[in-house]
Write a protein that holds these residues in place. Sequence first.
Motif, PDB file in Angstrom:
ATOM      1  N   ASP A 165       0.816  -1.211   0.000  1.00  0.00           N
ATOM      2  CA  ASP A 165       0.000   0.000   0.000  1.00  0.00           C
ATOM      3  C   ASP A 165       0.853   1.267   0.000  1.00  0.00           C
ATOM      4  OD1 ASP A 165       0.932   0.297   2.643  1.00  0.00           O
ATOM      5  OD2 ASP A 165      -0.831  -0.695   3.477  1.00  0.00           O
ATOM      6  N   SER A 166       2.177   1.113   0.133  1.00  0.00           N
ATOM      7  CA  SER A 166       3.097   2.250   0.155  1.00  0.00           C
ATOM      8  C   SER A 166       4.341   1.877  -0.647  1.00  0.00           C
ATOM      9  CB  SER A 166       3.498   2.588   1.598  1.00  0.00           C
ATOM     10  OG  SER A 166       2.354   2.801   2.408  1.00  0.00           O
ATOM     11  N   GLY A 172       0.695   4.978   2.009  1.00  0.00           N
ATOM     12  CA  GLY A 172      -0.746   4.781   2.053  1.00  0.00           C
ATOM     13  C   GLY A 172      -1.251   4.304   3.393  1.00  0.00           C
ATOM     14  N   SER A 173      -0.356   4.036   4.330  1.00  0.00           N
ATOM     15  CA  SER A 173      -0.745   3.546   5.653  1.00  0.00           C
ATOM     16  C   SER A 173      -0.889   4.709   6.618  1.00  0.00           C
ATOM     17  CB  SER A 173       0.309   2.570   6.187  1.00  0.00           C
ATOM     18  OG  SER A 173       0.457   1.470   5.334  1.00  0.00           O
ATOM     19  N   LYS A 174      -1.958   4.723   7.389  1.00  0.00           N
ATOM     20  CA  LYS A 174      -2.157   5.763   8.384  1.00  0.00           C
ATOM     21  C   LYS A 174      -1.155   5.596   9.525  1.00  0.00           C
ATOM     22  CE  LYS A 174      -7.092   6.560   7.582  1.00  0.00           C
ATOM     23  NZ  LYS A 174      -8.451   6.560   8.192  1.00  0.00           N
ATOM     24  N   GLY A 175      -0.729   6.731  10.063  1.00  0.00           N
ATOM     25  CA  GLY A 175       0.154   6.690  11.217  1.00  0.00           C
ATOM     26  C   GLY A 175       1.595   6.364  10.903  1.00  0.00           C
ATOM     27  N   SER A 191       5.128   7.691   8.688  1.00  0.00           N
ATOM     28  CA  SER A 191       5.852   8.656   7.861  1.00  0.00           C
ATOM     29  C   SER A 191       7.135   8.000   7.373  1.00  0.00           C
ATOM     30  CB  SER A 191       6.180   9.928   8.650  1.00  0.00           C
ATOM     31  OG  SER A 191       5.030  10.727   8.829  1.00  0.00           O
ATOM     32  N   ASN A 204       6.598   5.250  13.109  1.00  0.00           N
ATOM     33  CA  ASN A 204       5.226   5.300  13.594  1.00  0.00           C
ATOM     34  C   ASN A 204       4.986   6.667  14.229  1.00  0.00           C
ATOM     35  OD1 ASN A 204       2.745   4.951  14.820  1.00  0.00           O
ATOM     36  ND2 ASN A 204       3.254   2.988  15.777  1.00  0.00           N
ATOM     37  N   THR A 205       4.031   7.417  13.692  1.00  0.00           N
ATOM     38  CA  THR A 205       3.716   8.733  14.251  1.00  0.00           C
ATOM     39  C   THR A 205       2.637   8.659  15.324  1.00  0.00           C
ATOM     40  OG1 THR A 205       2.067   9.157  12.520  1.00  0.00           O
ATOM     41  CG2 THR A 205       4.331   9.862  12.089  1.00  0.00           C
ATOM     42  N   ASP A 206       2.033   7.494  15.492  1.00  0.00           N
ATOM     43  CA  ASP A 206       1.002   7.290  16.513  1.00  0.00           C
ATOM     44  C   ASP A 206       1.684   6.835  17.801  1.00  0.00           C
ATOM     45  OD1 ASP A 206      -1.064   6.301  18.188  1.00  0.00           O
ATOM     46  OD2 ASP A 206      -2.317   5.888  16.443  1.00  0.00           O
ATOM     47  N   GLN A 247       1.413   0.265  14.253  1.00  0.00           N
ATOM     48  CA  GLN A 247       0.846   0.473  12.925  1.00  0.00           C
ATOM     49  C   GLN A 247       1.422  -0.554  11.954  1.00  0.00           C
ATOM     50  OE1 GLN A 247      -1.533   2.604  12.197  1.00  0.00           O
ATOM     51  NE2 GLN A 247      -1.560   3.676  14.167  1.00  0.00           N
ATOM     52  N   ILE A 291       2.187  -1.848   7.988  1.00  0.00           N
ATOM     53  CA  ILE A 291       2.478  -1.281   6.673  1.00  0.00           C
ATOM     54  C   ILE A 291       3.036  -2.366   5.763  1.00  0.00           C
ATOM     55  CG2 ILE A 291       4.805  -0.560   7.371  1.00  0.00           C
ATOM     56  CD1 ILE A 291       4.533   1.810   5.427  1.00  0.00           C
TER      57      ILE A 291
END
Length: 662
Positions: free
Chosen positions: A63-64, A398-401, A403, A419-421, A426, A428
């Motif tokens: 997805d990324s 494309g994955s949330k959380g 960068s 992981n920004t969360d 998360q 990926i």
Amino acid sequence: MKNRIILSVLLALALAFLQSCSGEGHGGETGSGKTDAATGTTGGKLILDNDGKGKIIFDGDADSYSDLSVREGMPLFGKQALYVSGCRTFRRDIPELLNLRSRTARFSLPITGAADEKSVNEYMRSTMYDLSGFGNIIRKYSTPLWHVAYVSAAVTDEARRDYPQNPEFCEPDYAIFDPAWTTAAKYMAERGMRSLYEIWNEPDMVGFMTNFDWDGYIRLYLHASQAIKSGDPDAVVGGPALADMGTLGYGNYEKFIKAVNSAGAPLDFVSAHYYANSKTHTLKELLSDLRKGLDGNSGTSIIFTEFNVYTPEMSEWTVPIAERTDFTLQTTKILPDALDAIQFLNSCTDVTQVQWATLSTDNGAFGIITPDGKKTPLYHLLNICAHMPAESVRTVIGSKGISAMASAGKDRAGALLWNTDKKKAQKISYRIEGIPYESYGITVYRIDPAHSSVLEGGNGDGLEAVTAYENVSGDSFVWEGTIPAYGAVYISLTTGSEPESERRPEVGKIIRVDNLYKNREDTSYADFDEFTSTARVGTGDSEDSEGLVYITYSELPDRLNAAVTAVNDMSGIKHCGMRIDYHTPDGWSRSVMYGLVGKNGGKIPFGTCREADAFFPLTAGDNIIEVRKNAPESWDGKAVVSFDIEGTGRWTEAVFTLTETG
């Protein structure tokens, strides 16, 4: 016939099962070179498989992705530098400045008579500088950025010499301080000890400038900057290193800059301290205020001379290590904010250095190396960023959380995912494609509470590899896995050849590096990497871009090779090239333009301050630059070498790498 087909299928399935049990194919002990028919990627040999939460797949979807064949995004400039405070482990830790590629290293330069590392943060009663021991140690590993005259008490006043026991500050006695500053600058210039000078330390913080006001600091800056320039006219000078901790505060930058400009004093850089605990500003707001004050100062850079994304309570700063309770800075708790800050500041083209606080301290409150010599997660992060290739590549997440930063060079590539969360893990699936190497190795490293973090249960204090392949061929693969909260994953591709981004022999002797900024908030850029003698000038995604960086040398070899690479479409570029301005006993007398696009870059505000006197074309690839042959007869060895680009283009860039040639 039907039975034969069924039997063939069963035999094929059985063979595949036996191969998987024997360790062949992905996930086994040795690997078999599994090939994906769609991409032609060969899995190579698996030599390390120690990651329970991630794996490499040679035929999966994602997805990324990052495409190594598409140059896009701001280069990774390597702006990291270190603030080096005085501590007992100074000699042990200072060689790390070289490994971390610290652009400069910030040290105290108090009124002192010390000749070794004790002169850092040690207050003595002499105005004589003797840096014969200490200075030689420093210049082996980095360029020093001195914050000068850390002690504000006049040395003739006995009661005020004993700071910090008696913190009664007054405005210095300039009759004593001015000659001391001049002597120090002259001493280092005469010995080729290139230096930057920051006037004072945190004058807005109680304890550093208690008994005189903002106007008093401006008087001090004018005295000190002129005194330093008297000792070394080429010295790089700046200030005021505000901390936003007292009555002066960040809001006074504009007042300071106007006062310096009105007095005609030098201001090569404006410095600030930021620890994410500002009373009045976020990091972006601080930069906005700085740029507002610098409107019209096109040649002044911004340097964060102390920076971090977390600050322990002041009660933690000096207590013995056994009494400390807050070890956040030595854990992965700061990773998401640190990575976000690195990515953001890398995009700020007028921020040339970020001095992370600190290399080490006696009680470990701020050190990226602990008092007992252990390397922290922040050390590993800065080390990764220091050695990633400079050229960023197209990256889509494309994955949330999550960068990411990714880059590629001729001999290696790297992708840093985080992981920004801060609350949950998360997942990926991330593909690296467009891989240009015939054969390469893959190593996956983790930094999280269970890896590469000695205080949280990591295995030792090294950067922990969890997966590795060798002899991989093909143009893509997928890493699929989970990144925990406060975690990062670094995927490294190497070819086994000597990395082109490692330090090369110096070309000439650098006196100073300067920039000119047409628009501080667009994405056009110009940067010079002293470790590799490489200039990068580019448009970013600006419609009307202009980037210029110039390097003053005290000497240059007779001949240079300029290896030039043009990136992306150059059709919208008006001018791009390099130029040499020559100095003689009578001043700047001649300049020669070497153009990649266009014949002349016009007038410039340095060197001869006019259009070039001669022109030679450059082409992509190697170019011989006849430095001595094209110089005036009376050339004294001093020269300015500049690189610039002007025009439009999306992520159009020119890269110039200089080497000495016979």
